[in-house]
Design a protein around this motif. Structure first.
Motif, PDB file in Angstrom:
ATOM      1  N   LYS A  23      -8.269   8.019  -8.901  1.00 11.62           N
ATOM      2  CA  LYS A  23      -8.320   9.297  -8.193  1.00 11.62           C
ATOM      3  C   LYS A  23      -8.254  10.712  -9.178  1.00 11.62           C
ATOM      4  CE  LYS A  23      -7.918   6.726  -4.441  1.00 11.62           C
ATOM      5  NZ  LYS A  23      -7.908   6.606  -2.673  1.00 11.62           N
ATOM      6  N   ASP A  24      -9.160  11.304  -9.119  1.00  8.72           N
ATOM      7  CA  ASP A  24      -8.729  13.179  -9.210  1.00  8.72           C
ATOM      8  C   ASP A  24      -9.677  13.463  -8.351  1.00  8.72           C
ATOM      9  OD1 ASP A  24     -12.260  13.562 -10.138  1.00  8.72           O
ATOM     10  OD2 ASP A  24     -11.449  12.078 -11.984  1.00  8.72           O
ATOM     11  N   GLY A  25     -10.370  14.715  -8.292  1.00 10.96           N
ATOM     12  CA  GLY A  25     -10.101  15.822  -7.332  1.00 10.96           C
ATOM     13  C   GLY A  25     -12.008  15.536  -7.401  1.00 10.96           C
ATOM     14  N   LYS A  26     -12.465  15.122  -8.622  1.00 13.40           N
ATOM     15  CA  LYS A  26     -14.248  15.292  -8.380  1.00 13.40           C
ATOM     16  C   LYS A  26     -15.024  13.591  -8.244  1.00 13.40           C
ATOM     17  CE  LYS A  26     -13.715  15.150 -13.159  1.00 13.40           C
ATOM     18  NZ  LYS A  26     -14.327  14.701 -14.247  1.00 13.40           N
ATOM     19  N   THR A  27     -14.160  12.966  -7.972  1.00  6.51           N
ATOM     20  CA  THR A  27     -14.016  11.489  -7.682  1.00  6.51           C
ATOM     21  C   THR A  27     -13.985  11.393  -6.339  1.00  6.51           C
ATOM     22  OG1 THR A  27     -12.234   9.951  -9.197  1.00  6.51           O
ATOM     23  CG2 THR A  27     -14.913  10.541  -9.782  1.00  6.51           C
ATOM     24  N   SER A  28     -13.067  11.963  -5.515  1.00  6.43           N
ATOM     25  CA  SER A  28     -12.076  11.969  -4.206  1.00  6.43           C
ATOM     26  C   SER A  28     -12.006  13.478  -3.651  1.00  6.43           C
ATOM     27  CB  SER A  28     -10.377  11.214  -4.094  1.00  6.43           C
ATOM     28  OG  SER A  28     -11.302   9.932  -5.242  1.00  6.43           O
ATOM     29  N   PRO A  29     -12.736  14.030  -2.977  1.00  4.01           N
ATOM     30  CA  PRO A  29     -12.498  15.095  -2.652  1.00  4.01           C
ATOM     31  C   PRO A  29     -12.100  14.901  -0.787  1.00  4.01           C
ATOM     32  CG  PRO A  29     -14.331  14.662  -2.869  1.00  4.01           C
ATOM     33  CD  PRO A  29     -14.238  13.415  -3.380  1.00  4.01           C
ATOM     34  N   GLY A  30     -11.729  16.081  -0.378  1.00  6.20           N
ATOM     35  CA  GLY A  30     -11.867  15.737   0.489  1.00  6.20           C
ATOM     36  C   GLY A  30     -10.015  15.474   1.353  1.00  6.20           C
ATOM     37  N   THR A  31      -9.463  15.604   2.190  1.00  7.70           N
ATOM     38  CA  THR A  31      -8.292  14.867   2.727  1.00  7.70           C
ATOM     39  C   THR A  31      -8.178  14.387   3.953  1.00  7.70           C
ATOM     40  OG1 THR A  31      -7.869  17.879   2.997  1.00  7.70           O
ATOM     41  CG2 THR A  31      -6.802  16.456   3.858  1.00  7.70           C
ATOM     42  N   ALA A  32      -7.077  13.607   3.839  1.00  7.68           N
ATOM     43  CA  ALA A  32      -7.094  13.118   4.742  1.00  7.68           C
ATOM     44  C   ALA A  32      -5.568  12.370   5.017  1.00  7.68           C
ATOM     45  CB  ALA A  32      -7.691  10.653   4.542  1.00  7.68           C
ATOM     46  N   VAL A  33      -5.166  11.639   6.058  1.00  2.00           N
ATOM     47  CA  VAL A  33      -3.976  11.504   6.512  1.00  2.00           C
ATOM     48  C   VAL A  33      -3.817  10.287   7.342  1.00  2.00           C
ATOM     49  CG1 VAL A  33      -1.806  12.160   7.902  1.00  2.00           C
ATOM     50  CG2 VAL A  33      -3.431  14.402   6.825  1.00  2.00           C
ATOM     51  N   GLU A  34      -3.122   9.120   7.292  1.00  2.89           N
ATOM     52  CA  GLU A  34      -3.239   7.801   7.693  1.00  2.89           C
ATOM     53  C   GLU A  34      -1.035   7.503   7.840  1.00  2.89           C
ATOM     54  OE1 GLU A  34      -5.534   4.894   5.355  1.00  2.89           O
ATOM     55  OE2 GLU A  34      -3.180   3.709   5.101  1.00  2.89           O
ATOM     56  N   ALA A  35      -1.131   7.016   9.294  1.00  6.19           N
ATOM     57  CA  ALA A  35       0.136   6.650  10.224  1.00  6.19           C
ATOM     58  C   ALA A  35      -0.274   5.314  10.273  1.00  6.19           C
ATOM     59  CB  ALA A  35       0.198   7.498  11.591  1.00  6.19           C
ATOM     60  N   ARG A  36       0.266   4.554   9.935  1.00  4.05           N
ATOM     61  CA  ARG A  36       1.061   3.058  10.794  1.00  4.05           C
ATOM     62  C   ARG A  36       1.845   2.383  10.672  1.00  4.05           C
ATOM     63  NH1 ARG A  36      -0.858  -0.909   5.544  1.00  4.05           N
ATOM     64  NH2 ARG A  36      -2.179   0.951   5.006  1.00  4.05           N
ATOM     65  N   LEU A  37       2.431   1.562  11.943  1.00  8.56           N
ATOM     66  CA  LEU A  37       3.004   1.251  12.312  1.00  8.56           C
ATOM     67  C   LEU A  37       2.949  -0.501  12.109  1.00  8.56           C
ATOM     68  CD1 LEU A  37       3.648   2.706  15.854  1.00  8.56           C
ATOM     69  CD2 LEU A  37       5.673   3.172  13.365  1.00  8.56           C
ATOM     70  N   GLY A  38       3.902  -1.531  12.317  1.00  8.22           N
ATOM     71  CA  GLY A  38       3.934  -3.021  12.487  1.00  8.22           C
ATOM     72  C   GLY A  38       5.092  -3.543  12.678  1.00  8.22           C
ATOM     73  N   SER A  39       5.262  -4.451  12.486  1.00  9.21           N
ATOM     74  CA  SER A  39       6.048  -5.308  12.785  1.00  9.21           C
ATOM     75  C   SER A  39       7.366  -5.001  12.079  1.00  9.21           C
ATOM     76  CB  SER A  39       5.934  -7.454  12.733  1.00  9.21           C
ATOM     77  OG  SER A  39       4.647  -7.131  13.285  1.00  9.21           O
TER      78      SER A  39
END
Length: 829
Positions: A170-186
């Motif tokens: 990815k680059d900033g032109k095609t993937s702008p914005g900010t995101a945070v992701e958290a996961r839990l599992g087995s």
């Protein structure tokens, strides 16, 4: 999954670049002729090509599809979604899979012959020492698209025998914005990821992502700790695009490998021995650029540097102890133990029935400096691999009319260099009931002499320098409205210079050697589109792979290696040459679904085969006359209203095509003097290659419930395959010396995933892997076992035959992961 079929001769093509060139040249052809971009010694695909110019069954996926699948990493997405791909979980760690496509493999394990090339933004990810691919070093979140190209296309460089996987970030032109992701599992799985991208009107753009992942693992003592960071900074205008990528990973992966069949039946989560720890640290720098120099002319290239530092720490069974008397210490050993202050050792009567985990003879022999190589049933193997590789490439692409025909010509050159150092030591120890190894103060460094007078020395200190020069060219010619011809070729010249710091100077036992390999590989393809919505392709291509330092250092059948733990002086190996034919049809149905049907045949000449020796983990490399991978691929997919669906089926026949005598001591059909003793087997033409199933079926359906939620169901079904060590396909279970069928059975696994958009910024997602909690195996190997049915260590398990003690041989399995549930939250700023 979206199935895409690209342009002639199995090349990935770049429509966006072709459009730019056509506009700049003021050209308006009646038919599209895409341009090949091969920066970094390989094509860089971006978007789908017009289907009337396609010539090979190329499969692609976008970042949205990868994220929507819930896959943990790129290899998991390939397994679930791409046709003709299977994953062998030999290490039983989610970040250390063997990815197999049409029976050709990209694996992180030394000892697995590699047949797929992998690229990230034009930079080759196959490592110099062994051509291995460490999937844990590839940040999933940074991937914008992936493309899997079939065949031995020479434009993708060395090691492209069965196909090439190209990853675009990815680059900033095609993937702008900010995101945070958290996961839990087995299994105590927890992870946090973030990404941020942006751009400025001045032309600057930037993107960064990071990942921290930890889990305990579903097997005993099998944790993973993954830390990845990726960043890209670039600048672009209407004619130029330059980007600098920096990435770093620091990972600790425990994958405790195959488990013997009886122990697996007793406890599905058990391990054979432990630990099996791999620590990978990697840093890479990649500078890419392209510039539209004029009407119909595009220049592109890249420069890269990468450093990888790998440590392994493996607790293994010392197979040399299996035919020894390891239980009751003798008088001299007891005296040495007493003098050293030990107590509790048996004065007499110790045997297999009352001493399931012996240690006293091991300690006594260390004190006496006598025979620990035979009396210690455990071994700790440590290795350290340092690799540096760098390279550069440049090319031009021109679109022009010549003699009334449209030509797209690409030509370029590349240079790749690397230096690798591999060091290994082995320390003896004894096995504990929990399958760990307690070390003793004795190393396999040549000072120990085994019972036949041969020095025991597992040390390795090998350095290698590899250099490859390449030139390549391709010309796609639009012969008429319906017919496109592509001709291409690549010349590679490689040198491998090995130097042995332990036994320098060449000769018997030395790993010194200077090797040179060169070859020109051609390709030709035709794409024919007689009517709208229906087209056909036909192609032929050749690719090659040079032997790596690890293969050149482990090619002596008289000195099999415990990879990656030992190497011995070797005869030279030849480079592998693969010749592939492709043909097929494709079309669409009422703009709702697309379908394809194809056949392929690839023949490897002088294939490099890893032959399993009489004990699990041992073996050697050798050239094999000819092997063949052929099959039929069928696919259909599309979208109807809220439903997105796809199916893939592959019939694969991967066989040996030459007669060969190889070691097969764990195989019941060997020529051993008695069952369980060492012997050889004969491979005959038509025998199936181990770990290659005949049938692969995949299906998925996704339902989009408006804009707020989605749910998807996917199934992967794979037929049985033969175990390594059963290359002649004749092993049968029978008697006390041979346990197990020598196969891994077929299996079908179903996965469920879903996502709910709670607010415009907040979403929640979940996935259930192995929905019906099936127990299955993805791979198998024959080998001698050191345990009895109760899980106790057992030396000399069978009565002697003419002074030799037979082994109990079993089928070891790579067990598939049980059902697991994972859920997470994503917040986009």
């Amino acid at each position: 999954m979206r199935l895409t079929l690209f342009a002639a001769a199995a090349m990935a093509l770049c429509q966006a670049q072709a459009a730019d060139l056509a506009d700049s040249a003021n050209l308006e052809p009646a038919y599209d002729l895409p341009t090949v971009i091969i920066t970094g010694s390989m094509p860089l695909p971006t978007v789908e090509q017009p289907r009337d110019a396609l010539a090979a069954p190329v499969q692609t996926a976008s970042a949205q599809q990868i994220a929507g699948s819930g896959a943990l990493d790129i290899s998991a997405f390939l397994r679930r979604n791409l046709g003709s791909v299977v994953v062998n979980e030999v290490q039983n760690n989610p970040f250390q899979p063997d990815v197999s496509y049409r029976g050709y493999t990209a694996s992180p394990l030394l000892g697995t012959p590699q047949g797929l090339s992998v690229y990230l933004d034009g930079m080759r990810l196959n490592q110099p020492f062994g051509d291995v691919v460490s999937w844990d070093l590839i940040p999933r979140k940074a991937i914008a698209s992936l493309t899997l190209m079939p065949g031995s296309n020479p434009l993708f460089g060395l090691n492209t025998l069965g196909g090439a996987l190209a990853l675009q970030t990815k680059d900033g032109k095609t993937s702008p914005g900010t995101a945070v992701e958290a996961r839990l599992g087995s299994h105590q799985r927890r992870a946090v990821e973030f990404e941020h991208g942006g751009s400025h009107a001045s032309g600057w753009h930037w993107y960064v992502t990071g990942n921290r992942f930890k889990e305990d693992g579903w097997r005993d003592d099998s944790p993973s700790d993954v830390r990845q960071i990726f960043g890209k900074l670039g600048w672009s205008d209407a004619r130029t695009d330059i980007a600098v990528t920096v990435a770093h990973a620091d990972n600790a992966l425990t994958g405790n490998g195959l488990q013997e069949q009886r122990l697996l039946a007793r406890d599905y989560r058990s391990v054979y021995t432990k630990p099996d720890l791999t620590e990978n640290r990697s840093t890479l720098l990649n500078v890419t650029g392209k510039h539209q120099a004029g009407a119909g002319l595009l220049l592109s290239g890249n420069v890269y540097y990468r450093k990888i530092d790998t440590h392994t720490f493996n607790g293994d069974l010392n197979d040399e102890s299996l035919d020894q008397s390891v239980y009751q210490p003798g008088a001299a050993e007891r005296a040495a133990l007493a003098a050293a202050g030990y107590t509790g050792y048996p004065a007499s009567g110790a045997n297999a029935s009352n001493t399931p985990f012996p240690k006293w003879r091991c300690i006594g022999n260390v004190l006496l400096n006598d025979e620990p190589a035979e009396k210690c049933n455990g071994m700790l193997n440590r290795s350290h691999t340092e690799q540096e590789n760098y390279g550069l490439s440049g090319q031009f692409t021109a679109v022009a009319d010549l003699a009334g025909q449209r030509h797209s010509v690409t030509a370029g050159a590349a240079f790749d260099a690397s230096h690798a150092t591999f060091r290994q030591t082995s320390q003896f120890g004894y096995l504990n009931p929990d399958r760990s190894i307690t070390p003793v103060d004795f190393f396999a460094d040549g000072t120990e002499i085994d019972d036949d007078g041969t020095p025991v020395d597992n040390r390795v200190d090998l350095s290698g320098r590899m250099r490859t020069w390449s030139v390549y060219a391709s010309d796609s010619i639009a012969l008429n409205q319906a017919l496109t011809l592509t001709i291409s070729g690549r010349y590679n010249r490689s040198t491998v210079r090995n130097r042995d710091a332990i036994t320098p100077g060449g000769g018997s036992g030395s790993l010194d050697g200077d090797h040179r390999f060169s070859r020109f590989n051609p390709a030709i393809g035709l794409a024919y589109a007689p009517a709208d919505g229906v087209s056909a392709y036909l192609g032929y291509n050749e690719g090659s792979r040079t032997p790596t330092a690890i293969e050149l250092g482990c090619a002596d059948p008289d000195n099999p290696c415990r990879l990656p733990n030992a190497m011995a002086g070797d005869p030279p190996l030849k480079q592998v040459v693969t010749k592939t034919w492709e043909a097929g049809l494709r079309g669409k149905l009422a703009d709702v679904a697309r379908w394809s049907a194809g056949v392929f045949r690839a023949e490897n000449h002088d294939d490099i085969l890893f032959v399993a020796d009489n004990q699990a983990g041992f073996g050697y490399f050798k050239n094999f006359g000819k092997t063949r991978h052929q099959g039929v691929e069928l696919a259909a997919g599309g979208k109807a209203g809220a439903l997105d669906f796809g199916v893939n089926y592959t019939w694969l026949q991967a066989t040996y095509q030459s007669r060969e005598l190889v070691n097969g001591s764990a195989n019941s059909s060997s020529d051993a003097d008695a069952p369980g003793l060492e012997g050889n087997i004969v491979i005959t033409p038509g025998n199936r290659i181990p770990l290659t199933p005949s049938h692969i079926f995949k299906a998925h359906v996704d339902y989009q419930g408006g804009r707020d939620w989605t749910v998807g169901l996917a199934m992967t079904a794979v037929s049985s395959s033969y175990a390594r060590g059963n290359e002649n396909n004749r092993h049968q279970a029978g008697g006390p010396a041979y346990l197990g069928s020598g196969k891994s059975g077929g299996y079908a696994v179903v996965e469920l995933n879903g996502k709910v958009q709670l607010t415009p910024r907040l979403s929640v997602f979940a996935q259930v892997n192995n929905l019906f909690d099936r127990q299955y195996a993805t791979a198998a190997q024959l080998g001698a076992t050191g345990f009895d049915a109760n899980g106790n260590f057992a030396a000399r398990p069978l009565p002697a035959v003419n002074g030799d003690y037979p082994m109990v041989n079993a089928t070891f399995y790579a067990a598939g992961a049980p059902r697991s549930v994972n859920a997470g939250l994503r917040y986009a700023f």
